[in-house]
Design a protein around this motif. Structure first.
Motif, mmCIF file in Angstrom:
data_model
loop_
_atom_site.group_PDB
_atom_site.id
_atom_site.type_symbol
_atom_site.label_atom_id
_atom_site.label_comp_id
_atom_site.label_asym_id
_atom_site.label_seq_id
_atom_site.Cartn_x
_atom_site.Cartn_y
_atom_site.Cartn_z
ATOM 1 N N GLN A 284 44.446 37.949 27.277
ATOM 2 C CA GLN A 284 44.622 36.958 26.219
ATOM 3 C C GLN A 284 45.951 36.223 26.404
ATOM 4 N N GLN A 285 45.953 34.950 26.002
ATOM 5 C CA GLN A 285 47.124 34.097 26.121
ATOM 6 C C GLN A 285 47.638 33.697 24.732
ATOM 7 N N GLU A 286 48.866 33.195 24.692
ATOM 8 C CA GLU A 286 49.481 32.864 23.404
ATOM 9 C C GLU A 286 48.720 31.764 22.671
ATOM 10 N N ASP A 287 48.077 30.850 23.419
ATOM 11 C CA ASP A 287 47.333 29.769 22.765
ATOM 12 C C ASP A 287 45.936 30.196 22.312
ATOM 13 N N GLY A 288 45.615 31.501 22.439
ATOM 14 C CA GLY A 288 44.323 32.003 21.987
ATOM 15 C C GLY A 288 43.257 32.019 23.061
ATOM 16 N N SER A 289 43.547 31.483 24.235
ATOM 17 C CA SER A 289 42.582 31.482 25.329
ATOM 18 C C SER A 289 42.630 32.822 26.069
ATOM 19 N N VAL A 290 41.682 33.015 26.980
ATOM 20 C CA VAL A 290 41.614 34.231 27.789
ATOM 21 C C VAL A 290 41.414 33.830 29.243
ATOM 22 N N LEU A 291 42.270 34.329 30.127
ATOM 23 C CA LEU A 291 42.122 34.059 31.559
ATOM 24 C C LEU A 291 41.017 34.922 32.152
ATOM 25 N N ILE A 292 40.313 34.387 33.149
ATOM 26 C CA ILE A 292 39.302 35.131 33.891
ATOM 27 C C ILE A 292 39.951 35.684 35.155
ATOM 28 N N PRO A 293 39.831 36.994 35.415
ATOM 29 C CA PRO A 293 40.415 37.544 36.652
ATOM 30 C C PRO A 293 39.851 36.849 37.891
ATOM 31 N N GLU A 294 40.679 36.693 38.888
ATOM 32 C CA GLU A 294 40.306 35.966 40.108
ATOM 33 C C GLU A 294 38.983 36.421 40.721
ATOM 34 N N PRO A 295 38.714 37.747 40.859
ATOM 35 C CA PRO A 295 37.484 38.153 41.539
ATOM 36 C C PRO A 295 36.203 37.700 40.841
ATOM 37 N N LEU A 296 36.283 37.458 39.524
ATOM 38 C CA LEU A 296 35.083 37.099 38.775
ATOM 39 C C LEU A 296 34.818 35.596 38.763
ATOM 40 N N ARG A 297 35.803 34.799 39.105
ATOM 41 C CA ARG A 297 35.656 33.344 38.962
ATOM 42 C C ARG A 297 34.537 32.760 39.818
ATOM 43 N N PRO A 298 34.341 33.212 41.068
ATOM 44 C CA PRO A 298 33.214 32.659 41.847
ATOM 45 C C PRO A 298 31.858 32.963 41.213
ATOM 46 N N PHE A 299 31.787 34.023 40.395
ATOM 47 C CA PHE A 299 30.537 34.405 39.752
ATOM 48 C C PHE A 299 30.381 33.729 38.390
ATOM 49 N N MET A 300 31.362 32.911 38.002
ATOM 50 C CA MET A 300 31.299 32.158 36.742
ATOM 51 C C MET A 300 31.417 30.663 36.998
ATOM 52 N N GLY A 301 30.971 30.245 38.173
ATOM 53 C CA GLY A 301 31.003 28.826 38.486
ATOM 54 C C GLY A 301 32.386 28.252 38.608
ATOM 55 N N GLY A 302 33.368 29.104 38.939
ATOM 56 C CA GLY A 302 34.744 28.642 39.084
ATOM 57 C C GLY A 302 35.513 28.602 37.786
ATOM 58 N N LEU A 303 34.888 28.995 36.673
ATOM 59 C CA LEU A 303 35.576 29.002 35.379
ATOM 60 C C LEU A 303 36.770 29.944 35.430
ATOM 61 N N SER A 304 37.939 29.473 35.032
ATOM 62 C CA SER A 304 39.152 30.279 35.129
ATOM 63 C C SER A 304 39.720 30.680 33.774
ATOM 64 N N VAL A 305 39.249 30.051 32.717
ATOM 65 C CA VAL A 305 39.796 30.363 31.394
ATOM 66 C C VAL A 305 38.717 30.148 30.333
ATOM 67 N N ILE A 306 38.722 31.015 29.323
ATOM 68 C CA ILE A 306 37.863 30.832 28.145
ATOM 69 C C ILE A 306 38.750 30.255 27.050
ATOM 70 N N ALA A 307 38.461 29.042 26.663
ATOM 71 C CA ALA A 307 39.317 28.347 25.694
ATOM 72 C C ALA A 307 38.550 28.138 24.387
ATOM 73 N N ARG A 308 39.317 27.827 23.346
ATOM 74 C CA ARG A 308 38.715 27.501 22.049
ATOM 75 C C ARG A 308 37.795 26.296 22.181
ATOM 76 N N LYS A 309 36.706 26.302 21.434
ATOM 77 C CA LYS A 309 35.769 25.180 21.459
ATOM 78 C C LYS A 309 36.360 24.019 20.676
ATOM 79 N N SER A 310 36.223 22.815 21.203
ATOM 80 C CA SER A 310 36.706 21.647 20.473
ATOM 81 C C SER A 310 35.758 21.329 19.343
ATOM 82 N N LEU A 311 36.321 20.910 18.217
ATOM 83 C CA LEU A 311 35.517 20.599 17.019
ATOM 84 C C LEU A 311 34.806 19.270 17.179
#
Length: 512
Positions: A485-512
């Motif tokens: 978890q990060q201070e802005d409320g997002s969550v980083l994806i560990p490097e080994p998992l990113r190729p299996f998530m389409g290159g996604l590197s962070v889970i961020a808050r959804k924009s309204l």
């Protein structure tokens, strides 16, 4: 598990659907790393030609109608137990087992004596039958006929008593747990010792959130809807949490396959007898197993059960060993008796996805493969950057099948403590004696002989079985969300998992 009942919904209300966030690329078209599969097919075991180690007795239709399960017999070495009574008594004490060893040995002695009596009467009956083959006076023949009839009736009664006594002996003996590795700490869970500590807990410069708060803010879970649909301890995964589950599963499978494991998916409903043969008690008080009403079937609590049954009642070729499997399945557990803060959210749930490793091997190799399994687990969790410790579990915390068990506990910042994420058990021949899984050792006679015959085959021996969790998804999600978890409320994806998530590197808050 109770039967389902249909119902109507007279008071229907109109529901307004929440908007579904979009992703920059189609989530199921992600390109994942290339996986290499073994080209050889699954081994075809040789079925035992002699009586199998585990026998199911015939069941009458009346018994089936009353729901009586057919009996099965484990190939328990009663002579060894009797000859090593003091060691078995100490083992039961160290494991806090309530198995009644004195009753087992009493029943064994009675069975042994009755078996001898059955053999004696059977021999007399055969002798009478032999005498009747020759020429006899009518009176002598009639006497032999009467004697043979009495012996037959007496033998039938003795054999019936022997079957009942054997059933009682099996019922009591199956409660005796496996023996324990000499290096296992003696005592309860608090006596477990740390084998290894890896990494450090993260230092946060902001208030730490648990996975429940993170999941709510990032729109990853829905426990409330799941409670309405299924009951407590169920959940919906949403958005990136779904991708994270799929990434964990695919990454874990790919990593374990690199180490020579054959991938499997398994049945998730199995016969109750297979559950029992693996060392679980599906109908005991506080059982973790869901049983299906009016059937002899259960939902699996782990893929260990169907994979263990894969080679049931078989004699494997020595050349096939070791057999290494990595199995994906959903798991179902009642979590009876579970309570406390550690049961909140995803930590303790009734249904989850899991990747399980399982090995069939020669007896002299099981300790080596136990070390291999825990090394694979440690490598996986280290690759994800987790802070964890490996424990040598104490004797009273071992399940009945385990000769030795290593647990892995990872740091969970939201819980502010370590939580179990994995275990690895060496079950030696405890399960194989119940499942009837043997192998025929290669011998010099077999290798050098041009003409093989039954006479020069080595006698079959029971294999050893081992199992280990490669990835239990819900608790891995807890670890990743809380540790990354990060201070802005997002969550980083560990490097080994990113190729299996389409290159996604962070889970961020959804924009309204």
């Amino acid at each position: 598990m109770s039967s389902l009942h249909g119902c109507s919904c007279p008071n229907q209300t109109t529901l307004k659907l929440a908007s579904i966030p979009t992703f920059s690329s189609p989530p199921f078209l992600f390109k994942t790393p290339t996986l290499s599969f073994h080209t050889s097919p699954l081994p075809r075991p040789v079925k035992a030609l002699s009586s199998p180690a585990i026998v199911q007795t015939s069941t009458t239709k009346a018994a089936q109608d009353q729901g009586v399960k057919p009996q099965w017999k484990a190939a328990i070495d009663f002579k060894w137990i009797k000859d090593n009574k003091e060691a078995v008594v100490a083992n039961l004490r160290n494991r806090n087992s309530d198995a009644d060893l004195d009753l087992v040995l009493h029943l064994y002695d009675k069975t042994f004596t009755l078996q001898k009596e059955v053999e004696r009467v059977r021999g007399e009956r055969n002798a009478v039958a032999s005498k009747m083959k020759g020429k006899l006076d009518p009176s002598e023949r009639q006497r032999l006929i009467e004697e043979g009839k009495n012996l037959k009736e007496g033998l039938a009664a003795l054999e019936e008593d022997l079957v009942d006594l054997n059933d009682k002996l099996q019922q009591e003996a199956q409660c005796i747990p496996n023996m324990t590795h000499p290096d296992v700490p003696i005592g309860g869970e608090d006596c477990s010792t740390i084998r290894k500590m890896v990494g450090n807990s993260p230092n946060f410069s902001f208030p730490v959130k648990d996975h429940l708060q993170l999941g709510k803010e990032l729109d990853l879970f829905d426990f409330d809807a799941a409670a309405e649909v299924s009951g407590s301890k169920f959940y919906y995964l949403k958005n990136e949490a779904v991708l994270l589950e799929m990434a964990l599963l695919n990454w874990t499978l790919s990593e374990v396959m690199k180490r020579g494991f054959t991938p499997l998916t398994t049945p998730e409903i199995v016969r109750s007898s297979v559950v029992e043969k693996c060392g679980f008690q599906p109908r005991a008080n506080n059982t973790q197993i869901y049983s299906i009403d009016d059937s002899d079937q259960c939902l699996i609590g782990t893929a260990e059960i169907p994979v263990g049954g894969l080679h049931m009642d078989s004699i494997l070729s020595d050349s096939l060993l070791p057999l290494k499997y990595v199995a994906f399945s959903h798991c179902f557990r009642t979590e009876a008796g579970a309570a406390g803060a550690a049961t909140r959210g995803l930590y303790r749930v009734h249904q989850f996805s899991k990747v399980e490793m399982f090995i069939f091997c020669r007896p002299e190799e099981s300790e080596h493969y136990h070390q291999e399994l825990i090394k694979i687990e440690e490598d996986l969790f280290s690759s994800l950057g987790l802070h964890f410790k490996t424990l040598d579990m104490a004797s009273a915390d071992l399940g009945a099948p385990a000769y030795r068990k290593f647990d892995v506990e990872a740091w969970m910042p939201g819980l502010e403590r370590f939580g179990e994420i994995s275990s690895a058990s060496n079950c030696t021949d405890y399960q194989s004696r119940r499942l009837g899984i043997r192998y025929r050792p290669a011998s010099e006679t077999q290798v050098s002989s041009a003409k093989k015959s039954k006479g020069n085959l080595a006698p079959p021996q029971f294999v050893h079985t081992l199992n280990a969790t490669a990835c239990a998804v819900p608790r891995m999600i807890i670890c990743l969300l809380e540790n990354y978890q990060q201070e802005d409320g997002s969550v980083l994806i560990p490097e080994p998992l990113r190729p299996f998530m389409g290159g996604l590197s962070v889970i961020a808050r959804k924009s309204l």
